[in-house]
Enzyme design. Structure first.
Site, short mmCIF file in Angstrom:
data_model
loop_
_atom_site.label_atom_id
_atom_site.label_comp_id
_atom_site.label_asym_id
_atom_site.label_seq_id
_atom_site.Cartn_x
_atom_site.Cartn_y
_atom_site.Cartn_z
N GLY A 113 0.13 4.07 -0.93
CA GLY A 113 1.56 3.90 -0.65
C GLY A 113 1.91 4.30 0.77
O GLY A 113 1.10 4.85 1.51
N ASP A 147 -6.03 -2.08 1.22
CA ASP A 147 -4.61 -1.79 1.48
C ASP A 147 -4.23 -2.20 2.90
O ASP A 147 -3.06 -2.12 3.27
CB ASP A 147 -4.32 -0.30 1.27
#
Ligand code: AMP
Ligand code: MG
Length: 503
Positions: free
Chosen positions: A89, A256
């Site tokens: 995140g 990511d």
């Protein structure tokens, strides 16, 4: 008067289920100051001419967002150097909003280094000025090379120190991207879906969001999810080929850090290669060479296999059928990549597209680069000059450092190139070569010099480098840029061997 607030609308991520993001706390900088504002990009986005207002400075430094708004940090997972991490995140980043540009495209406006979020774990949520300027330089260099990339709208100094091994000035980068959905965002969705065990709800919501925003032509089509996957595979194949054609090494191709929209994203220890070495690595954290120059296509394909795993339930209710469809689609990566690379090399070498003589010549070129270790950019640049009528000495001199055999092989290559290009000439040859062989790239030693000066408060080298990278194909170089400066490879003592992940 229109203000930037009229252009900056709330982010469409907010329409996704709540699992996909978390409110990003406001974290005002003690004394925000503009370091860079990208006027050209602002104009492209349709922002007003006087966009760089104190109000915008407040938003872009991690301070309070526009009234009634809230910044959000995005959730994602990822394979980092092959190791699975279920919750990464935006630890130090936040989505401020989005802009619909005059061309109709929608862009995310995203802050990096704007303070810790729920996803920060042990991180401080901050970024150093030099890391953010590095992203500014390299992402704008990619844009200058016309390679799909996120862009940099601004760098703002926060006035607060950041502690790494030593103290650094802190800064926030404003990143403009078609998307911040990563392969890792799909991994996050699929992982959450699996934990709940009531179907691929989050994965479907995310796929629908991506199709609506990036591939609207696929919406409602039969097998839309598979077509979506195929489109992502195709964009990545083309993107990696574009990197290879300019000697770009991303450095951290974790899942990511791979965008669904096919843009280059997350500029960390990335760099352009000087002397050719297919195993080149710059990142100090990549000792094994997982993300080396010649590993980028296989790694992209590996990442795309991870993406397919998340989408299987959307491909077909029958697991075996879904897997077969995914495999067949992923098998499209290699031919698409090879075709894009061959197409690009034909242009760089000024060859007639699809000629049967091209393949052996290109194979010979790779062998020559490997043995001769010639500067990758200058190799094509000087060949372009030969095509324009220059004599061969400058080209052959690229091999002066290596043994006589390499120089002889270079002469043989040139003879074969002349033979292949002598037959049927086509008038656009030189124009094609000039348009695909940059004169100036963001050479690592120049980037590091510019960052070192910026850290001391001198932005002149940074501006000069950015100005040159805006139009890297300009040939000859403009008079204010003397040859053998930004164009030249590093002297031995100037060589940068590692680019630290210093963030
Ligand atoms: P990156 O290497 O920049 O792609 O970051 C990998 C992950 O580490 C992401 O989840 C980032 O948000 C997080 N991260 C990196 N640096 C920091 C920091 N200084 N504070 C908090 N999170 C960070
Ligand atoms: Mg990242």
């Amino acid at each position: 008067m229109t203000s930037t607030a009229d252009f900056l609308r709330d982010t469409s991520y907010r329409a996704l289920p709540a699992e996909f993001f978390a409110a990003a706390p406001v974290s005002p900088a003690p004394s925000p100051q503009w370091v860079v504002f990208n006027d050209a990009l602002a104009a492209q986005l349709g922002l007003p001419q006087d966009a760089a207002t104190p109000e915008l400075l407040e938003w872009l430094s991690g301070g309070a967002p526009p009234a009634g708004r809230e910044n959000i940090a995005l959730a994602y997972s990822g394979h980092q150097f092959g190791g699975w991490n279920p919750l990464l995140g935006d630890g130090r980043a936040a989505m401020l909003g989005e802009i619909v540009a005059p061309d109709g495209s929608t862009y995310d406006v995203h802050l990096k280094g704007s303070g810790p979020t729920k996803f920060a774990r042990r991180g401080d949520g901050r970024a150093t000025l030099s890391a953010m300027l590095r992203e500014y330089i390299v992402s704008e260099a990619m844009a200058g090379l016309k390679i799909p990339t996120t862009r940099a709208l601004a760098v703002v100094a926060t006035g607060a120190p950041v502690y790494r091994e030593t103290t650094h000035p802190g800064a926030v980068l404003t990143r403009i991207a078609r998307s911040h959905v990563r392969v890792g965002t799909f991994q996050y969705a699929a992982n959450e879906d699996a934990r709940r065990d009531d179907g691929p709800k989050l994965t479907r919501a995310l796929a629908d969001h991506c199709i609506a925003r990036h591939f609207p032509e696929l919406a409602g089509q039969k097998d839309a999810y598979l077509a979506f996957y195929g489109a992502v595979v195709a964009r990545q194949a083309r993107l990696i080929a574009r990197w290879m054609l300019v000697g770009f090494i991303h450095g951290v191709m974790n899942t990511d850090n791979m965008s669904i929209a096919g843009e280059t994203i997350d500029f960390g220890p990335c760099a352009f290669m000087d002397g050719f070495n297919r195993r080149q690595v710059f990142s100090s954290i990549d000792a094994a060479g997982r993300y080396a120059f010649n590993r980028q296509a296989p790694i992209a394909s590996w990442n795309l296999a991870r993406l397919a795993e998340t989408l299987l339930p959307l491909f077909d209710p029958d697991d075996a059928v879904a897997l077969r469809k995914a495999q067949e689609t992923l098998e499209g990566f290699q031919p698409a990549y090879v075709a894009a690379l061959a197409h690009g090399l034909e242009r760089k070498l000024g060859l007639k597209p699809g000629d049967s003589a091209n393949e052996p010549l290109i194979a010979r070129m790779w062998r020559l680069l490997e043995t001769g270790k010639a500067d990758f950019t200058l190799f094509f640049r000087r060949l372009t000059q030969v095509a324009a009528g220059a004599d061969e000495t400058a080209f052959l001199d690229l091999f002066a450092e290596t043994d006589a055999a390499a120089r002889e092989e270079a002469a043989n290559f040139l003879a074969e190139w002349r033979a292949v290009t002598a037959g049927e000439d086509f008038p656009s040859r030189l124009a094609l070569m000039r348009a695909s062989n940059p004169v100036v790239i963001a050479r690592n030693h120049r980037v590091e010099q510019a960052l070192a000066a910026a850290n001391e408060g001198d932005l002149a080298p940074f501006w000069r480098l950015c100005a040159a990278l805006k139009d890297p194909f300009q040939d000859p170089a403009p008079p204010e840029r003397p040859e053998d400066d930004l164009e030249a490879p590093p002297r031995p003592e100037e060589r940068v061997h590692e680019t630290f992940c210093g963030t």
